[in-house]
Design a protein around this motif. Sequence first.
Motif, PDB file in Angstrom:
ATOM      1  N   SER A  47      12.291  48.689  45.696  1.00  0.00           N
ATOM      2  CA  SER A  47      12.199  49.728  46.257  1.00  0.00           C
ATOM      3  C   SER A  47      13.376  50.432  45.869  1.00  0.00           C
ATOM      4  N   ALA A  48      12.948  51.890  45.601  1.00  0.00           N
ATOM      5  CA  ALA A  48      14.006  52.719  45.349  1.00  0.00           C
ATOM      6  C   ALA A  48      14.265  53.739  46.537  1.00  0.00           C
ATOM      7  N   LYS A  49      13.870  53.412  47.580  1.00  0.00           N
ATOM      8  CA  LYS A  49      13.991  54.393  48.558  1.00  0.00           C
ATOM      9  C   LYS A  49      15.250  54.529  49.091  1.00  0.00           C
ATOM     10  N   LYS A  50      16.242  53.232  49.463  1.00  0.00           N
ATOM     11  CA  LYS A  50      17.466  53.240  50.010  1.00  0.00           C
ATOM     12  C   LYS A  50      18.181  53.639  48.767  1.00  0.00           C
ATOM     13  N   ALA A  51      18.052  53.357  47.738  1.00  0.00           N
ATOM     14  CA  ALA A  51      18.750  53.431  46.532  1.00  0.00           C
ATOM     15  C   ALA A  51      18.925  55.010  46.420  1.00  0.00           C
ATOM     16  N   ASP A  52      17.770  55.686  46.494  1.00  0.00           N
ATOM     17  CA  ASP A  52      17.602  57.056  46.171  1.00  0.00           C
ATOM     18  C   ASP A  52      18.338  57.843  47.205  1.00  0.00           C
ATOM     19  N   THR A  57      23.704  61.431  47.543  1.00  0.00           N
ATOM     20  CA  THR A  57      24.769  61.693  48.031  1.00  0.00           C
ATOM     21  C   THR A  57      25.984  61.999  47.024  1.00  0.00           C
ATOM     22  N   LEU A  58      25.614  61.403  45.810  1.00  0.00           N
ATOM     23  CA  LEU A  58      26.669  61.491  44.970  1.00  0.00           C
ATOM     24  C   LEU A  58      26.773  63.003  44.266  1.00  0.00           C
ATOM     25  N   ARG A  59      27.630  63.428  43.402  1.00  0.00           N
ATOM     26  CA  ARG A  59      27.823  64.679  42.976  1.00  0.00           C
ATOM     27  C   ARG A  59      28.085  64.680  41.551  1.00  0.00           C
ATOM     28  N   PRO A  60      27.106  65.341  40.796  1.00  0.00           N
ATOM     29  CA  PRO A  60      25.915  65.933  41.198  1.00  0.00           C
ATOM     30  C   PRO A  60      25.023  64.659  41.673  1.00  0.00           C
ATOM     31  N   PRO A  61      24.025  65.084  42.483  1.00  0.00           N
ATOM     32  CA  PRO A  61      22.912  63.957  42.984  1.00  0.00           C
ATOM     33  C   PRO A  61      22.033  63.434  41.968  1.00  0.00           C
ATOM     34  N   THR A  62      21.352  62.638  42.207  1.00  0.00           N
ATOM     35  CA  THR A  62      20.371  61.821  41.239  1.00  0.00           C
ATOM     36  C   THR A  62      19.338  61.181  41.781  1.00  0.00           C
ATOM     37  N   SER A  63      18.606  60.325  41.064  1.00  0.00           N
ATOM     38  CA  SER A  63      17.611  59.537  41.665  1.00  0.00           C
ATOM     39  C   SER A  63      17.479  58.399  40.726  1.00  0.00           C
ATOM     40  N   VAL A  64      16.946  57.157  41.033  1.00  0.00           N
ATOM     41  CA  VAL A  64      16.598  56.186  40.284  1.00  0.00           C
ATOM     42  C   VAL A  64      15.793  56.695  38.901  1.00  0.00           C
ATOM     43  N   GLN A  65      14.802  57.396  39.193  1.00  0.00           N
ATOM     44  CA  GLN A  65      13.875  57.795  38.192  1.00  0.00           C
ATOM     45  C   GLN A  65      14.621  58.626  37.095  1.00  0.00           C
ATOM     46  N   ALA A  66      15.582  59.401  37.584  1.00  0.00           N
ATOM     47  CA  ALA A  66      16.378  60.283  36.542  1.00  0.00           C
ATOM     48  C   ALA A  66      17.480  59.645  36.037  1.00  0.00           C
ATOM     49  N   LEU A  67      17.552  58.578  36.155  1.00  0.00           N
ATOM     50  CA  LEU A  67      18.622  57.671  35.313  1.00  0.00           C
ATOM     51  C   LEU A  67      18.542  57.537  33.890  1.00  0.00           C
ATOM     52  N   GLU A  68      19.408  57.749  33.031  1.00  0.00           N
ATOM     53  CA  GLU A  68      19.114  57.269  31.724  1.00  0.00           C
ATOM     54  C   GLU A  68      19.215  55.836  31.409  1.00  0.00           C
ATOM     55  N   THR A  97      33.568  57.462  31.497  1.00  0.00           N
ATOM     56  CA  THR A  97      33.104  56.863  32.310  1.00  0.00           C
ATOM     57  C   THR A  97      33.878  57.190  33.767  1.00  0.00           C
ATOM     58  N   ASN A  98      33.473  57.387  34.992  1.00  0.00           N
ATOM     59  CA  ASN A  98      34.123  57.878  35.747  1.00  0.00           C
ATOM     60  C   ASN A  98      33.994  57.285  37.393  1.00  0.00           C
ATOM     61  N   GLY A  99      32.571  56.589  37.220  1.00  0.00           N
ATOM     62  CA  GLY A  99      32.183  55.985  38.494  1.00  0.00           C
ATOM     63  C   GLY A  99      30.945  54.935  38.226  1.00  0.00           C
ATOM     64  N   MET A 100      31.319  53.784  39.066  1.00  0.00           N
ATOM     65  CA  MET A 100      30.263  52.681  38.903  1.00  0.00           C
ATOM     66  C   MET A 100      29.915  52.272  40.151  1.00  0.00           C
ATOM     67  N   TRP A 101      28.308  52.121  40.438  1.00  0.00           N
ATOM     68  CA  TRP A 101      28.136  51.542  41.726  1.00  0.00           C
ATOM     69  C   TRP A 101      27.047  50.416  41.510  1.00  0.00           C
ATOM     70  N   LEU A 102      27.271  49.517  42.287  1.00  0.00           N
ATOM     71  CA  LEU A 102      26.144  48.438  42.343  1.00  0.00           C
ATOM     72  C   LEU A 102      25.162  48.641  43.727  1.00  0.00           C
ATOM     73  N   LEU A 143      22.611  48.483  38.679  1.00  0.00           N
ATOM     74  CA  LEU A 143      24.173  49.156  38.094  1.00  0.00           C
ATOM     75  C   LEU A 143      23.865  50.741  37.706  1.00  0.00           C
ATOM     76  N   VAL A 144      24.517  51.495  38.287  1.00  0.00           N
ATOM     77  CA  VAL A 144      24.649  52.927  38.159  1.00  0.00           C
ATOM     78  C   VAL A 144      25.987  53.310  37.994  1.00  0.00           C
ATOM     79  N   VAL A 145      26.146  53.979  36.408  1.00  0.00           N
ATOM     80  CA  VAL A 145      27.178  54.403  35.997  1.00  0.00           C
ATOM     81  C   VAL A 145      27.182  55.838  35.716  1.00  0.00           C
ATOM     82  N   ARG A 146      28.259  56.880  36.148  1.00  0.00           N
ATOM     83  CA  ARG A 146      28.358  58.126  35.740  1.00  0.00           C
ATOM     84  C   ARG A 146      29.393  58.300  34.642  1.00  0.00           C
ATOM     85  N   ALA A 147      28.775  59.060  33.615  1.00  0.00           N
ATOM     86  CA  ALA A 147      29.687  59.351  32.270  1.00  0.00           C
ATOM     87  C   ALA A 147      29.546  60.606  31.710  1.00  0.00           C
ATOM     88  N   GLY A 148      30.408  61.256  31.488  1.00  0.00           N
ATOM     89  CA  GLY A 148      30.075  62.670  30.885  1.00  0.00           C
ATOM     90  C   GLY A 148      29.152  63.450  31.640  1.00  0.00           C
TER      91      GLY A 148
END
Length: 170
Positions: A47-52, A57-68, A97-102, A143-148
């Motif tokens: 379920s992506a609901k809790k992950a979404d 809340t991240l800056r900029p915000p994103t969603s599971v479906q928008a991940l590269e 890479t400036n942020g990583m989340w599990l 695993l979500v990573v923010r880079a560039g």
Amino acid sequence: MKMHYAYHCLSLAGQIVVISTALCWAALTQAQSALPHPGPNLPLNSSAKKADEFLSTLRPPTSVQALENGSDLLLDFPGIASAGPIRFKVVSTIPRTNGMWLLNLSPQPESGSALFASVTLEPSALPETTFLLNLSKTQVILLVVRAGGKYYGLQREIKIGLPMPDNSTK
């Protein structure tokens, strides 16, 4: 090579987990593809609901479906493990890479939040991090990573088995 260490503590279902992060400064030569990639495919029981909710809340915000596509990410852990502490190794070779989340993609995370752990990094760092998570049931890990300024995702399932009872008698 200059080494920096950061220690992060987080509470996971009432247990404190200490995370050690080693950041190695290195020149990155791998260029990123300019073609967009679809995000991770979610398993049927996830379920992506809790992950979404968390990703919004991240800056900029994103969603599971928008991940590269996270083809330049490594999420290493045993495919099957006993309940208890389990090591997760996370590596990103994506420049800046400036942020990583599990995150937990289970339909009903035990803690009420999808977040297992997070690390904030210097944009020029080549991150290699090890997390120690205490798991008691099979989980789908994202695993979500923010880079560039973009977000990348890689998901895997870890199966948690019950320990075998000791039936030996003396």
